[in-house]
Design an enzyme around this catalytic site. Structure first.
Site: not given
Length: 494
Positions: A335, A432
């Site tokens: 991310c 994630h």
């Protein structure tokens, strides 16, 4: 004062990180296994460790509590989530969606969210036999009481009785429980019906005089003294205060180092790695260099990519990362960490702080532009190199594009996701939770190690078993019948 339509009780704490989240998770599993439709609820959370649900994002602790209750997580379980962007401001997530920014000087605005909080609580309660509410911080913060929605402000508005948890491991538990009683006004004080002591080490009988002192000073009965639950570190951490529990130096065959940046977010990505016996996971705090003997460096998620990129350079970690790359080491960016690995990160709208841009680390041929459209979703994915698959989630601002996306490490619904260098040693992804898949985690780690290693952890099974043991632990040391009776009393309280 409105009465809840079903039994409900609030678990307050004498301070942050006293174990409220874990106790609520354990109670959710305990009552769910007794046949009740139990739902967790936290009016307001402050954390950059978020979870994606079909309706938006909530605190990860509430996602774990929903799992413990054996139900799907929903945005109503945490209607207000404040995600810190600096020391003085946070992004507001209201019922799962971005709703602006809140500065520390505007704390009184939090009271404006109470109607939405009560709305979410009502929807949640309509389909439940029991709601267990978690407070935030401490109800003794009387300077914040006038507009409080996180603790007794909510309890009184919703007619929910509360119990107060003290943490004996940090010391001063008698003073913290009695002191909380002393500073509350009478109306708030009467909402608290009992207390419990958490994280006791040793023979609990030795603390009986302490229990007597607290009961005498407050008039609250004690629901139990809960011993230290050593397996708490096997469950996803609630917030950054728990990062120290992720430090592991077990002499594993594969060494992974993770720099801890100020805006670190969604660090539950690391939980499956820290539990692998063959992995030595080391969290590197500011002031220490990244180790030269690491096999893999992970740049984790970030709520404030440009700020954290500047902090990384200030620590000199960019030099350590470049040296690691020259030595042939592996690097994974997740991310915000993925965005940092590219050539440049641009925030023209000032979405994560002052508008601006900065050169990235230049290890991936990609560029990132942050825009107002926020991606929050759960996805199924495939690991391109091994065809192993799993479930993950995305929570991010921005688009990342460039030549290295042609070597995407994952695929989502047939499309490429992420980027990789030509030699495959630098990888970035917005996913994630990918390491929660045992097959994906094993394939990735084996490729980095260059050999087969005993990656034998069944992570999801381990989380379930730990929740079961936590429930049994609480059943053995708390007066569960008294807890349930207090919740039921709240139905008719006026």
């Amino acid at each position: 004062m409105a009465s809840p339509r079903i039994p409900a009780i609030m678990v307050l704490g004498t301070g942050s990180n006293v174990g409220k989240s874990l106790i609520v998770a354990g109670l959710c599993r305990l009552f769910a296994d007794r046949g009740l439709k139990v739902r967790p609820f936290k009016p307001q959370n402050m954390s950059n460790n978020a979870a994606a649900t079909p309706g938006g994002e909530i605190g990860r602790a509430q996602a774990l509590q929903a799992r413990a209750a054996r139900v799907a997580a929903s945005v109503d379980m945490n209607p207000v989530l404040l995600k810190p962007e600096s020391d003085t401001g946070s992004q507001i997530i209201l019922q799962g969606r971005v709703a602006g920014h809140l500065s520390s000087g505007d704390f009184t605005r939090r009271g404006d969210f109470l109607p939405k909080v009560l709305e979410s609580f009502g929807r949640l309660a309509a389909d439940a036999d029991l709601v267990i509410v978690e407070g935030a911080g401490s109800p003794a913060e009387t300077n914040l009481r006038a507009r409080d929605i996180a603790n007794l402000g909510f309890a009184r508005a919703a007619g929910v009785p509360a119990i107060l948890i003290g943490d004996i491991d940090r010391g001063g538990v008698i003073a913290s429980l009695v002191g909380t009683h002393a500073v509350l006004d009478e109306a708030d004080r009467t909402m608290i019906r009992a207390f419990a002591v958490n994280r006791f080490r040793g023979d609990a009988r030795l603390f009986q005089a302490g229990v007597d002192t607290i009961e005498s000073a407050t008039g609250w009965p004690c629901l139990g003294v809960v011993p230290w639950f050593a397996e708490a570190s096997r469950l996803p951490a609630e917030d950054g205060l728990d990062l120290r529990s992720g430090i592991k130096r077990a002499g594993g065959a594969l060494r992974i180092a993770v720099p801890v940046l100020p805006g670190i977010a969604n660090f539950d990505d690391l939980d499956p790695l820290k539990l692998e016996d063959a992995v030595d996971l080391v969290m590197i705090p500011p002031g220490r260099p990244l180790p030269g003997d690491a096999d893999l460096l992970i740049l984790p998620g970030s709520k404030t990519t440009l700020r954290d990129l500047a902090a990384l350079r200030k620590e000199g970690w960019d030099i350590d990362i470049a040296a690691h790359r020259r030595r042939g080491g592996h690097i994974l960016g997740l991310c915000g960490g993925y965005q940092m690995l590219g050539r440049v990160v641009r925030d023209p709208l000032g979405l994560e702080g002052p508008a601006g841009e900065a050169p990235g680390l230049g290890l991936l041929d990609v560029e990132t532009v942050l825009d107002a459209s926020k991606t929050v979703r759960e996805v199924g994915f495939v690991h391109a190199a091994s065809t192993a698959s799993g479930r993950a989630y995305e929570i991010h601002l921005g688009r990342t594009e460039g030549a290295d996306t042609a070597r995407a490490p994952f695929r989502i619904e047939g499309r490429p996701e992420g980027a990789a260098s030509a030699d495959g040693r630098v990888v970035g992804s917005y996913l994630h939770g990918a390491f929660a898949s045992d097959t994906v985690r094993g394939a990735c780690l084996a490729a980095i190690a260059g050999r087969d290693l005993p990656f034998g952890l069944a992570y999801e099974d381990d989380v379930e078993a730990t929740l079961d043991r936590l429930a049994a632990h609480l059943a053995a040391h708390l007066d569960i019948q008294a807890f349930l009776a207090l919740a039921r009393q709240g139905c008719t309280a006026s």
